[in-house]
Design an enzyme around this catalytic site. Structure first.
Site, short mmCIF file in Angstrom:
data_model
loop_
_atom_site.label_atom_id
_atom_site.label_comp_id
_atom_site.label_asym_id
_atom_site.label_seq_id
_atom_site.Cartn_x
_atom_site.Cartn_y
_atom_site.Cartn_z
N HIS A 126 -3.61 7.06 2.73
CA HIS A 126 -3.99 5.77 2.15
C HIS A 126 -5.36 5.41 2.71
CE1 HIS A 126 -4.18 1.67 1.07
NE2 HIS A 126 -3.80 1.17 2.24
N ASN A 172 -10.10 -0.29 -0.12
CA ASN A 172 -8.63 -0.23 -0.08
C ASN A 172 -8.07 -0.73 -1.43
OD1 ASN A 172 -5.91 -0.63 0.36
ND2 ASN A 172 -6.16 -1.67 2.32
N CYS A 198 0.82 -1.23 0.00
CA CYS A 198 0.00 0.00 0.00
C CYS A 198 0.85 1.28 0.00
CB CYS A 198 -0.94 0.01 1.19
SG CYS A 198 -1.97 -1.46 1.25
O1 UT7 Z 1 -3.81 -1.43 3.61
C1 UT7 Z 1 -2.93 -2.09 4.44
C2 UT7 Z 1 -3.19 -1.80 5.84
N1 UT7 Z 1 -4.42 -2.42 6.22
C3 UT7 Z 1 -5.02 -2.00 7.27
O2 UT7 Z 1 -4.56 -1.04 7.84
C4 UT7 Z 1 -6.23 -2.74 7.75
C5 UT7 Z 1 -6.26 -2.68 9.22
N2 UT7 Z 1 -7.33 -3.43 9.86
C6 UT7 Z 1 -8.64 -3.12 9.78
O3 UT7 Z 1 -9.03 -2.29 8.99
C7 UT7 Z 1 -9.58 -3.80 10.73
O4 UT7 Z 1 -8.84 -4.58 11.63
C8 UT7 Z 1 -10.65 -4.71 10.05
C9 UT7 Z 1 -11.67 -3.84 9.36
C10 UT7 Z 1 -9.99 -5.64 9.07
C11 UT7 Z 1 -11.37 -5.53 11.10
O5 UT7 Z 1 -11.93 -4.68 12.10
P1 UT7 Z 1 -11.68 -4.97 13.64
O6 UT7 Z 1 -12.47 -3.98 14.37
O7 UT7 Z 1 -10.20 -5.00 13.87
O8 UT7 Z 1 -12.34 -6.39 13.84
P2 UT7 Z 1 -11.70 -7.74 14.39
O9 UT7 Z 1 -10.77 -8.33 13.37
O10 UT7 Z 1 -11.15 -7.50 15.77
O11 UT7 Z 1 -12.98 -8.63 14.52
C12 UT7 Z 1 -14.04 -8.32 15.44
C13 UT7 Z 1 -15.19 -9.28 15.18
C14 UT7 Z 1 -14.76 -10.74 15.11
O12 UT7 Z 1 -15.78 -11.52 15.69
P3 UT7 Z 1 -15.62 -12.09 17.20
O13 UT7 Z 1 -14.38 -12.93 17.17
O14 UT7 Z 1 -15.47 -10.86 18.06
O15 UT7 Z 1 -16.89 -12.83 17.41
C15 UT7 Z 1 -14.73 -11.03 13.63
O16 UT7 Z 1 -14.96 -12.39 13.34
O17 UT7 Z 1 -15.78 -8.99 13.91
C16 UT7 Z 1 -15.88 -10.18 13.15
N3 UT7 Z 1 -15.80 -9.86 11.74
C17 UT7 Z 1 -16.86 -9.54 10.98
N4 UT7 Z 1 -18.18 -9.45 11.29
C18 UT7 Z 1 -19.01 -9.11 10.29
C19 UT7 Z 1 -14.69 -9.77 10.95
N5 UT7 Z 1 -15.03 -9.43 9.71
C20 UT7 Z 1 -16.38 -9.28 9.71
C21 UT7 Z 1 -17.30 -8.93 8.72
N6 UT7 Z 1 -18.60 -8.85 9.06
N7 UT7 Z 1 -16.94 -8.63 7.45
#
Ligand code: UT7
Length: 326
Positions: free
Chosen positions: A253, A283, A113
């Site tokens: 970004h 993204n 990225c």
């Molecule tokens: O471009 C390169 C750099 N990239 C980034 O900077 C991306 C950085 N990360 C992010 O943007 C975020 O971490 C995400 C958007 C990918 C995820 O958000 P988060 O708030 O960090 O969620 P998480 O991974 O901690 O997951 C929280 C919950 C989980 O469920 P449990 O374990 O708490 O029951 C996931 O399974 O959200 C669940 N989950 C979803 N639920 C509904 C993960 N993806 C989804 C989804 N829909 N699409």
């Protein structure tokens, strides 16, 4: 003093739109979750005939047209991508052929990225040193080909697109004021596409293990991104003796709206001074910053003399910034 200046930008987005509602039919997710956690509402997906060089070609043509230049006026092409047409030849060489830019050397740059800003860094150095006069820097991605459409934690994030900028030498006291690039390979496993290289080349096993798809530890990446980007932005401004209040626009970004808001908050920058298009495109990795830069220019958000800060963070890990005086 010789500097490099961006004289024109261009971008290209595939026509096909995939909304969050469309994704609700593919994986266990909701429009509300995606909007709230990422800020993304929809993304563009390339058609089956389009590869990274095709998107790059359209963005480059647009930039050349605005600069009123011919492809033969370019003497170097740098393409930042992690989803090039093929392992080799480089996507930059394929783009050079499509454009008919016969005078240009061409190479790819892989910094995920952060790739476009890494490209600006290289182009800036080569122009300042007098080794190149006019450089086309492109960020292009077709990440949809490497997305695991069964993985709800990643398939909602990415989109396809390309952005381009043409840089040339100037003796004016504007253009690229400074660029800053960093990496930390110890955190390589936070975002990666493990298959397809010499470590795990394509095999029945690599396909079954889904090694040819993007893997990301999203939450850990998020935390490192917030911490790193704030420090990156502050350092860039300090080096140039610029106060955040003197910034006209931050072009970040577009990975996650919450990361962007956190960076702006820590800099004390109001969101009106932050360029956003994440809602429309998601993204797009290396294409994200140049697409946003082009849209900012096209919507008259960049005026002569403005200080504009570009920053990005991504796989590698890599992170990078550039301060422009428009
Ligand atoms: O471009 C390169 C750099 N990239 C980034 O900077 C991306 C950085 N990360 C992010 O943007 C975020 O971490 C995400 C958007 C990918 C995820 O958000 P988060 O708030 O960090 O969620 P998480 O991974 O901690 O997951 C929280 C919950 C989980 O469920 P449990 O374990 O708490 O029951 C996931 O399974 O959200 C669940 N989950 C979803 N639920 C509904 C993960 N993806 C989804 C989804 N829909 N699409």
């Amino acid at each position: 003093m010789l500097r490099a200046k961006i004289i024109a930008t261009g971008s290209y987005l595939p026509e096909h739109i995939v909304t969050n509602r469309d994704l609700e039919k593919i994986v266990d997710t909701t429009d509300d979750w995606i909007t709230e956690r990422t800020g993304i509402k929809e993304r563009r997906i390339a058609n089956d005939c389009q590869a990274a060089s095709d998107l790059a070609y359209e963005a480059s043509l647009s930039a050349l047209k605005k600069a009123q230049l011919k492809p033969k006026d370019i003497d170097l092409i740098i393409v930042a991508t992690i989803s090039g047409d093929m392992p080799f030849p480089s996507t930059a060489c394929l783009l050079q052929a499509k454009l008919g830019a016969k005078q240009a050397a061409a190479f790819d740059l892989g910094a995920a990225c952060s790739g476009f800003i890494y490209g600006l860094h290289v182009a800036n150095g080569l122009i300042r040193s007098g080794m190149h006069q006019r450089v086309l820097v492109v960020g292009t991605e077709v990440l949809s080909r490497f997305t695991d459409w069964d993985d709800r934690s990643t398939c909602i994030l990415f989109g396809d697109g390309a952005g381009a900028a043409i840089l040339e030498a100037t003796r004016e006291k504007r253009g690229i004021m400074s660029t800053h690039i960093y990496s930390d390979g110890n955190l390589a496993d936070l975002i990666m596409l493990p298959g397809g290289g010499s470590r795990s080349c394509c095999s029945r096993e690599s396909i079954l293990k889904k090694l040819h798809h993007i893997k990301m530890k999203g939450n850990e990446t998020f935390k490192v991104a917030v911490r790193t980007l704030e420090e990156l932005a502050s350092t860039t401004l300090e080096v140039n003796s610029i106060d955040p209040s003197q910034l006209s626009l931050l072009i970040p970004h577009q990975a996650n709206l919450r990361i962007i808001q956190a960076t702006a908050r820590r800099l004390g920058l109001p969101m009106e001074k932050v360029f956003l298009n994440i809602e429309k495109y998601g993204n797009t990795s290396a294409a994200s910053v140049p697409i946003a830069l082009d849209e900012a220019a096209e919507s008259c958000r960049l005026n002569d003399g403005d200080y504009v800060l570009l920053e990005a963070f991504g796989g590698g890990l890599t992170w990078a910034s550039a301060l422009l005086r428009w």
